[in-house]
Design an enzyme around this catalytic site. Structure first.
Site, mmCIF file in Angstrom:
data_model
loop_
_atom_site.group_PDB
_atom_site.id
_atom_site.type_symbol
_atom_site.label_atom_id
_atom_site.label_comp_id
_atom_site.label_asym_id
_atom_site.label_seq_id
_atom_site.Cartn_x
_atom_site.Cartn_y
_atom_site.Cartn_z
ATOM 1 N N TYR A 53 0.825 -1.210 0.000
ATOM 2 C CA TYR A 53 0.000 0.000 0.000
ATOM 3 C C TYR A 53 0.863 1.265 0.000
ATOM 4 O O TYR A 53 1.792 1.411 0.794
ATOM 5 C CB TYR A 53 -0.932 0.037 1.220
ATOM 6 C CG TYR A 53 -1.707 1.325 1.308
ATOM 7 C CD1 TYR A 53 -2.747 1.584 0.426
ATOM 8 C CD2 TYR A 53 -1.365 2.311 2.230
ATOM 9 C CE1 TYR A 53 -3.443 2.776 0.465
ATOM 10 C CE2 TYR A 53 -2.058 3.506 2.286
ATOM 11 C CZ TYR A 53 -3.091 3.744 1.396
ATOM 12 O OH TYR A 53 -3.771 4.925 1.435
ATOM 13 N N HIS A 83 -4.135 15.805 -3.511
ATOM 14 C CA HIS A 83 -4.523 15.985 -2.118
ATOM 15 C C HIS A 83 -4.329 17.417 -1.634
ATOM 16 O O HIS A 83 -4.775 17.762 -0.533
ATOM 17 C CB HIS A 83 -3.733 15.034 -1.221
ATOM 18 C CG HIS A 83 -4.195 13.610 -1.309
ATOM 19 N ND1 HIS A 83 -4.390 12.962 -2.508
ATOM 20 C CD2 HIS A 83 -4.489 12.697 -0.347
ATOM 21 C CE1 HIS A 83 -4.787 11.722 -2.284
ATOM 22 N NE2 HIS A 83 -4.863 11.541 -0.985
ATOM 23 N N ASN A 195 0.909 11.784 5.128
ATOM 24 C CA ASN A 195 0.287 11.021 6.200
ATOM 25 C C ASN A 195 0.851 11.460 7.538
ATOM 26 O O ASN A 195 2.062 11.565 7.707
ATOM 27 C CB ASN A 195 0.542 9.531 5.993
ATOM 28 C CG ASN A 195 -0.724 8.726 6.064
ATOM 29 O OD1 ASN A 195 -1.629 9.071 6.809
ATOM 30 N ND2 ASN A 195 -0.784 7.654 5.294
ATOM 31 N N TYR A 280 -17.775 33.493 44.528
ATOM 32 C CA TYR A 280 -17.015 32.347 44.038
ATOM 33 C C TYR A 280 -15.872 32.755 43.114
ATOM 34 O O TYR A 280 -14.821 32.109 43.081
ATOM 35 C CB TYR A 280 -17.928 31.395 43.269
ATOM 36 C CG TYR A 280 -18.869 30.569 44.109
ATOM 37 C CD1 TYR A 280 -18.938 30.710 45.495
ATOM 38 C CD2 TYR A 280 -19.709 29.639 43.508
ATOM 39 C CE1 TYR A 280 -19.805 29.958 46.255
ATOM 40 C CE2 TYR A 280 -20.580 28.870 44.260
ATOM 41 C CZ TYR A 280 -20.628 29.038 45.634
ATOM 42 O OH TYR A 280 -21.489 28.280 46.375
ATOM 43 N N ARG A 283 -13.231 33.520 45.644
ATOM 44 C CA ARG A 283 -12.975 32.495 46.645
ATOM 45 C C ARG A 283 -12.567 31.150 46.027
ATOM 46 O O ARG A 283 -11.776 30.411 46.603
ATOM 47 C CB ARG A 283 -14.233 32.318 47.491
ATOM 48 C CG ARG A 283 -14.054 31.399 48.654
ATOM 49 C CD ARG A 283 -15.241 31.237 49.581
ATOM 50 N NE ARG A 283 -16.474 31.827 49.169
ATOM 51 C CZ ARG A 283 -17.655 31.230 49.323
ATOM 52 N NH1 ARG A 283 -17.721 30.010 49.824
ATOM 53 N NH2 ARG A 283 -18.768 31.840 48.966
ATOM 54 N N PHE A 329 -2.205 7.265 11.830
ATOM 55 C CA PHE A 329 -2.608 8.583 11.331
ATOM 56 C C PHE A 329 -3.897 9.085 11.984
ATOM 57 O O PHE A 329 -4.252 10.249 11.831
ATOM 58 C CB PHE A 329 -2.824 8.526 9.817
ATOM 59 C CG PHE A 329 -3.727 7.385 9.402
ATOM 60 C CD1 PHE A 329 -5.079 7.408 9.675
ATOM 61 C CD2 PHE A 329 -3.187 6.292 8.750
ATOM 62 C CE1 PHE A 329 -5.898 6.354 9.307
ATOM 63 C CE2 PHE A 329 -4.007 5.225 8.378
ATOM 64 C CZ PHE A 329 -5.370 5.257 8.655
ATOM 65 N N GLU A 414 -12.620 5.227 4.791
ATOM 66 C CA GLU A 414 -12.190 5.952 5.989
ATOM 67 C C GLU A 414 -13.465 6.402 6.701
ATOM 68 O O GLU A 414 -13.920 7.535 6.569
ATOM 69 C CB GLU A 414 -11.284 7.116 5.584
ATOM 70 C CG GLU A 414 -10.014 6.603 4.904
ATOM 71 C CD GLU A 414 -9.354 7.594 3.968
ATOM 72 O OE1 GLU A 414 -9.802 8.763 3.920
ATOM 73 O OE2 GLU A 414 -8.410 7.202 3.265
#
Length: 509
Positions: A53, A83, A195, A280, A283, A329, A414
């Site tokens: 791959y 990409h 990646n 608060y 405090r 990844f 994915e």
């Protein structure tokens, strides 16, 4: 600022912080054998003729498509070009440089199969301050931060834009100006560059470092607000916090005690104070800010581990000449850390805004209405508090956890993603909002203390007040308020307020 020698796998958070702040990163030469062995392993794996791959197959859903040897270089170039599909405004240059350093340290661990020349170009770009222009949107935080990292890789092959000294140039021209040549990608290299979680991690780390400054500044302004309202330091007594045993709470209470130590304002109302307990927002500062500190440290631990890890796929193991496909990844740890930082930013700003609101209310603070000597004729801090409230609400809206969302991508290959990039990318804007809130509190608390004309606070807090008064005079009548806010914001953002106190305050790294 000194240069940082990156020792991949063992880089402390303080070094990543220095790179974010502008230091130059250099790679430890001891990495060279690992890099060379990894690249040689890719060649041996290819020689076996089996499909692997990302080396001789398509990507994502197209992993079953075998690619011939003659097209391997084209395959790697194509993945970068296809990409590089980000959109939106360009990411901050400091974040991009941090991302590049993170990628450099990851590749240099010898598990990604890239050649020495590829790593040398990335390192040279960092040294020469050649920063790729990277659109901020487009990653879902799984299968790596593909789009942002593709824009970085595109710049390395001479495509896209590079920022050099504030000027955007075509990548090829910027490389040529620095005496560098565009890269021709070898097998696996395009995928190795794309990646990984470095974009998400860089954004989350940048926010962590900025939030640490905000946290420490808010301790100072919180102590100043306590003084302005003539609040009690009894809630900071160490015996209270030792009983609960929360470490951040214990450290925060100690810091507040040190900031107020020796205050004549506090001494003036130790006896015969009709108030039994403070609100608060005064405090419970140790409890709230201590929990914030613990949360930030937890996020810091996660991000420190991620920054030193390898999040590529597939991973190359030269000792056995294997390329193993996995899911490093997937940025779920970064997504969780980013969500924690978002919660911390929200709470720092939220309790600070409550202190501002308390100070401008004479029924609660005992000070003139809206901190102006002539309320009515003057509005004083009325709208500054409104601005703080608006910023708090904006941050609340942005703090919805990103990690609980997922959307399938790549034709359902994915099918579960982390949304880490989105979760991390929002944080710097949230931190900017929080910094503006703390800046307003600095103005308000200093103004409140100004009304205690015959009394002085501690040495540390008087130094903090003096730092503000160097740039912003007391608001004795209404004037154009925006410059005052910008000046106070800058004092907070740069850490100048912390430095002025001379006290080492608790941090995350």
């Amino acid at each position: 600022m000194s240069d940082i020698l990156l020792k991949p796998g063992a880089v402390p958070l303080c070094d990543w912080r220095a790179i974010y702040r502008g230091a130059t990163a250099w790679l430890d030469p001891a990495c060279a054998p690992l890099i060379a062995a990894s690249a040689a392993a890719v060649e041996r794996i290819l020689a076996k003729g089996k499909p692997v791959y990302g080396i001789n197959t398509g990507f994502g859903k197209l992993a079953s498509v075998r690619i011939g040897d003659d097209d391997l270089a084209t395959l790697q170039r194509n993945i970068v070009l296809s990409h590089a599909a980000g959109t939106g405004s360009a990411s901050p240059m400091a974040v991009v440089r941090l991302m590049m350093a993170l990628k450099l340290a990851s590749l240099a661990q010898g598990a990604s199969g890239v050649r020495p020349a590829t790593i040398e170009l990335l390192e040279a770009m960092l040294r020469a301050h050649l920063t790729p222009v990277i659109p901020g949107q487009g990653s879902v935080g799984a299968s790596g931060d593909l789009a942002p990292l593709a824009h970085m890789a595109a710049a390395m092959i001479g495509v896209g834009e590079i920022d050099i000294a504030g000027q955007r140039l075509p990548a090829s021209a910027a490389l040529a100006r620095a005496g560098l040549s565009p890269l021709t990608l070898g097998p696996k290299e395009g995928l190795a560059l794309l990646n990984g979680t470095q974009f998400s991690t860089a954004n989350a780390l940048a926010a962590l470092f900025d939030t640490e400054t905000l946290f420490q500044s808010a301790l100072v302004t919180g102590a100043l607000s306590t003084e302005a309202a003539k609040g009690s330091d009894t809630p900071f007594d160490p015996r209270i916090h030792q009983l609960r045993r929360q470490p951040g709470q214990i450290e925060t209470a100690e810091a507040l005690r040190r900031l107020m130590e020796g205050s004549a304002i506090r001494a003036s109302h130790l006896e015969n104070d009709a108030r039994v307990q403070d609100p608060y927002c005064l405090r419970c500062q140790p409890q709230v800010m201590g929990a914030v500190l613990d949360l930030l440290r937890q996020a810091a631990t996660t991000l420190g581990v991620e920054a030193n890890g390898v999040s590529d796929n597939p991973l190359i193991f030269p000792d056995t000449d294997e390329a193993l496909s996995g899911g490093n990844f997937h940025a779920e740890p970064v997504a969780f850390a980013a969500d924690m930082i978002a919660l911390a930013i929200c709470e720092i700003g939220s309790i600070a805004e409550r202190r501002i609101a308390m100070l401008v209310d004479p029924a609660l603070s005992g000070l003139p209405a809206f901190l102006t000597p002539q309320p009515g004729l003057n509005s004083g801090f009325m709208i500054a508090q409104v601005t703080a409230a608006a910023l708090v609400s904006e941050n609340k809206q942005r703090a919805t956890p990103a990690s609980v969302d997922s959307i399938p991508t790549s034709a359902n290959q994915e099918d579960h993603v982390s949304m880490a990039a989105h979760g991390a990318r929002r944080l710097l804007d949230m931190a900017a909002n929080c910094g503006a809130i703390i800046g307003i509190e600095l103005l308000a608390a200093t103004q409140g203390c100004d009304f205690h004309t015959t009394l002085r606070s501690s040495a540390a807090l008087e130094a903090a007040r003096a730092r503000l008064r160097r740039d912003v005079p007391m608001l004795d009548h209404d004037r154009y308020f925006h410059p005052d806010m910008e000046a106070a914001n800058a004092i907070v953002r740069t850490g100048a307020l912390i430095d002025a106190t001379g006290i080492a305050l608790p941090g995350v790294a």
